[in-house]
Enzyme design. Structure first.
Site, PDB file in Angstrom:
ATOM      1  N   CYS A 145      42.229  43.023 -18.180  1.00 51.43           N
ATOM      2  CA  CYS A 145      40.892  42.795 -18.612  1.00 51.43           C
ATOM      3  C   CYS A 145      40.730  43.219 -20.099  1.00 51.43           C
ATOM      4  O   CYS A 145      41.442  43.566 -20.825  1.00 51.43           O
ATOM      5  CB  CYS A 145      40.071  43.372 -17.737  1.00 51.43           C
ATOM      6  SG  CYS A 145      40.397  43.185 -15.766  1.00 51.43           S
TER       7      CYS A 145
ATOM      8  N   ASP B 279      43.353  47.572  -7.069  1.00 52.11           N
ATOM      9  CA  ASP B 279      43.996  48.814  -7.813  1.00 52.11           C
ATOM     10  C   ASP B 279      42.752  49.598  -8.324  1.00 52.11           C
ATOM     11  O   ASP B 279      42.885  50.985  -8.433  1.00 52.11           O
ATOM     12  CB  ASP B 279      45.049  48.808  -8.721  1.00 52.11           C
ATOM     13  CG  ASP B 279      44.814  47.863  -9.854  1.00 52.11           C
ATOM     14  OD1 ASP B 279      43.842  47.084  -9.880  1.00 52.11           O
ATOM     15  OD2 ASP B 279      45.603  47.815 -10.812  1.00 52.11           O
TER      16      ASP B 279
ATOM     17  N   ILE C 190      61.670  30.834 -27.224  1.00 57.48           N
ATOM     18  CA  ILE C 190      61.250  30.211 -28.299  1.00 57.48           C
ATOM     19  C   ILE C 190      62.415  29.916 -29.300  1.00 57.48           C
ATOM     20  O   ILE C 190      63.227  31.032 -29.512  1.00 57.48           O
ATOM     21  CB  ILE C 190      60.065  31.020 -29.144  1.00 57.48           C
ATOM     22  CG1 ILE C 190      58.520  30.751 -28.429  1.00 57.48           C
ATOM     23  CG2 ILE C 190      59.692  30.449 -30.588  1.00 57.48           C
ATOM     24  CD1 ILE C 190      57.905  29.337 -28.249  1.00 57.48           C
TER      25      ILE C 190
END
Length: 632
Positions: A2, A101, A294
């Site tokens: 977050c 959690d 990549i």
């Protein structure tokens, strides 16, 4: 995973609208949910904001701020062993209403206060407001995987996962710290605890910051320090036992990082670090894991073919993207927004691109940062030891002799690539005479004395973890001392910043399985003779990987995961460099010695043996300045 933001404002000028702006500017870190709450205390206004990227418990049960008793929490990260902690707490009488959690963390804090951190395996930055004790506690994980910035002016403390969150608050002061600019030009990043702004700091990894509302001075203190592990006696285990235990810890750490309620993938570069992650996880999986690579059109920088062979051998579901300068150009102007502090590791481009690639299929991506620091992979460690193997008397003599000569006047050598800088570094290395300072100077793109030629203002010297003095005098061996320093510098402020911002920019969670603190603590007590054996760096890791992947697929020269900027700057990116390094643009900040920078660019563009990284650092700063100081 977050983004969190908030304030503790003793002037009481902050409100919910400000909190929402601070939080929502980081919507990319958490597009799935948002929460904002303001608490009025007699002495201060406390604001807690969070943007949520749902990884565990996708329901509303994970909404934040979360409350329990007199506690409120906002949390960024993952506690991988939360189910184990939950069982402990249930035995103590706690009940749970979600699969989150975060709920485990807040109830663990109620049970054990700060000692809950001893129970946690994970990456995290969180803030707990304890209304009973009238204090706000801010915490950052042991390795510093999750970012945490704070600003303190004596009356207001602001905090956020990214600097852009602080910039949304009207009391935040955007004043450039010229000493941090000097550090940036030296290293291409700004070492902890400093930031580009005055009065603004990064919370150190393994630290807590406490602000009591009946007082007005934040207190920062350590709860875990990697140096403590490196101070421990060396393990007495045999080579076989060390390898066996290391592999067991890797399996545990890697499998913990697969805990998620969303799809998970692995970044696979083709080197030993990422190959170990893909191999161990695929071996324990009942289905094909997803891997992402990549590659470059410039073959000298391209490892995609090797990565594809490894993926084919392991049987992963592999996706690759071969990129060129046009892809880099698309990313270039996004970099200041993604990295809202000057940050010039030139693998920001491929890391951002591979994150974009992975985001099409997964919500969690495992990286392999930390492998070089834990297993002794970088050549700079070998160089630091080799350059300082002479007696102090001889090193002093060599340094003094070099001081008498101007490197620009030495025939033949003065035409070699970046010779003047390398000459200055060797002079400093032999003058200091210690491997730790050799590592410092090798890590610099510009030495402190060179920086003075690039800047109009004279910066002061900031002490960093490169300048440890006595903290590791009793360390077990010189190589481990270098690994400890690199862990506290390049790893946290370069590699972890790079991956966190790149993955979060496309709303996926980046996880670092090699930085499980149990693995870090064990390997810190393994002697150098096993980490570099028979002139083979990463001996332990390579031995383990060869159990899963044939040595013939892995053995090749080590290539850094970087973009071919040197080629791109002379072609597709040439105009960008000339535009942002033009005198009228350089003059705007008042920081740079414009004629010196111009001369450097002219030498580079006319084929001179100039380090492109010096120009890239300045270009990145100019892009940052244009976004964050001019466009207010």
């Amino acid at each position: 995973m977050c983004g969190i933001a908030g304030f503790i404002d003793f002037s009481k000028k902050s409100d919910k609208d400000i909190l929402q702006r601070m939080t929502d500017v980081m919507q990319h870190r958490g597009p799935n949910d948002a929460g904002y709450e303001v608490f009025e205390h007699p002495a201060a206004t406390v604001g807690l904001g969070q943007r949520r990227l749902s990884i565990l418990d996708l329901s509303s049960g994970g909404h934040q701020p979360m409350h329990f008793k007199h506690y409120s929490i906002i949390f960024n990260g993952e506690i991988y062993n939360f189910k184990d902690i939950k069982k402990e707490l249930e035995k103590m009488g706690y009940t749970f209403h979600s699969g989150s959690d975060t709920e485990v963390l807040i109830k663990g804090y109620d049970a054990w206060k700060e000692q809950v951190l001893d129970h946690c395996i994970g990456m995290f930055a969180f803030v707990i407001y304890d209304q009973q004790r009238e204090e706000v506690v801010m915490v950052r994980d042991r390795a510093g995987v999750k970012p945490f910035y704070y600003f303190w002016n004596g009356r207001t403390l602001l905090f956020a996962s990214e600097l852009k969150g602080l910039c949304e608050h009207p009391l935040f002061e955007k004043e450039i710290d010229v000493n941090s600019v000097s550090l940036f030009l030296q290293y291409s990043y700004i070492p902890t605890p400093y930031t580009i702004y005055k009065q603004t700091r990064k919370l150190k990894p393994g630290h807590l910051l406490t602000l009591r509302l009946n007082g007005q001075e934040p207190e920062e203190r350590s709860y875990w320090n990697v140096l403590d592990s490196y101070r421990q006696p060396l393990t007495g285990l045999s080579q076989h036992e060390v390898i066996q235990h290391t592999e067991a810890l890797m399996k545990s750490a890697y499998n913990y990082r697969m805990v998620a309620d969303v799809p998970v993938g692995v970044f696979l570069s083709g080197g030993y670090d990422s190959a170990s992650v893909a191999a161990i996880i695929q071996a324990g999986s009942g289905s094909r894991i997803k891997t992402f690579t990549i590659g470059y059109k410039e073959r000298a920088f391209d490892e995609s073919a090797e990565a594809k062979k490894i993926a084919r051998h392991l049987g992963t579901d592999h996706t690759e993207w071969i990129v060129g300068a046009s892809d880099a150009l698309d990313i270039l102007h996004q970099l200041p927004e993604i990295y809202d502090e000057p940050f010039a590791d030139n693998s920001t481009v491929p890391t951002t691109l591979v994150s974009k690639l992975a985001a099409r299929q997964v919500k969690v991506a495992l990286s392999a940062d930390g492998g070089d620091e834990l297993f002794a992979g970088y050549n700079k460690f070998n160089q630091s030891l080799r350059y300082t193997r002479f007696s102090k008397r001889l090193q002093g003599l060599l340094s003094n002799t070099m001081s008498m000569l101007n490197p620009e006047m030495i025939p033949y050598f003065n035409k070699q690539y970046n010779f003047a800088s390398r000459y200055e570094k060797m002079k400093l290395i032999w003058k200091a005479g210690q491997p730790q300072y050799a590592l410092k100077y090798i890590s610099q793109y510009l030495t402190e004395s060179e920086v003075k030629h690039y800047m109009q203002v004279a910066p002061e010297k900031y002490r960093t973890s490169f300048d440890l003095n006595g903290e590791l005098n009793e360390v077990n061996d010189p190589l481990n001392k270098l690994l400890a320093i690199d862990y506290k510098t390049f790893l946290v402020d370069n590699n972890l910043v790079k991956v966190d911002r790149a993955t979060m920019s496309v709303s996926i969670e980046g996880r670092e399985p090699m930085l499980d603190h149990r693995l870090v603590e064990f390997l810190s007590q393994v002697p150098a003779s096993l980490k570099v054996k028979d002139k083979t760096n990463k001996y332990i890791l390579k031995t383990i990987v060869h159990k899963y992947i044939p040595q013939s697929l892995m053995d090749r020269p080590k290539r850094p995961f970087i973009a071919p900027l040197q080629e791109w700057f002379k072609d597709e990116l040439r105009e960008q460099m000339q535009y942002y390094l033009a005198p009228e643009r350089l003059n705007k900040s008042g920081l740079f010695n414009v004629p010196h920078v111009q001369a450097l660019m002219d030498r580079y563009l006319t084929g001179g043996n100039v380090s492109h990284q010096k120009l890239w650092n300045i270009l990145v700063f100019q892009l940052w300045y244009d976004r964050w100081m001019e466009k207010l």
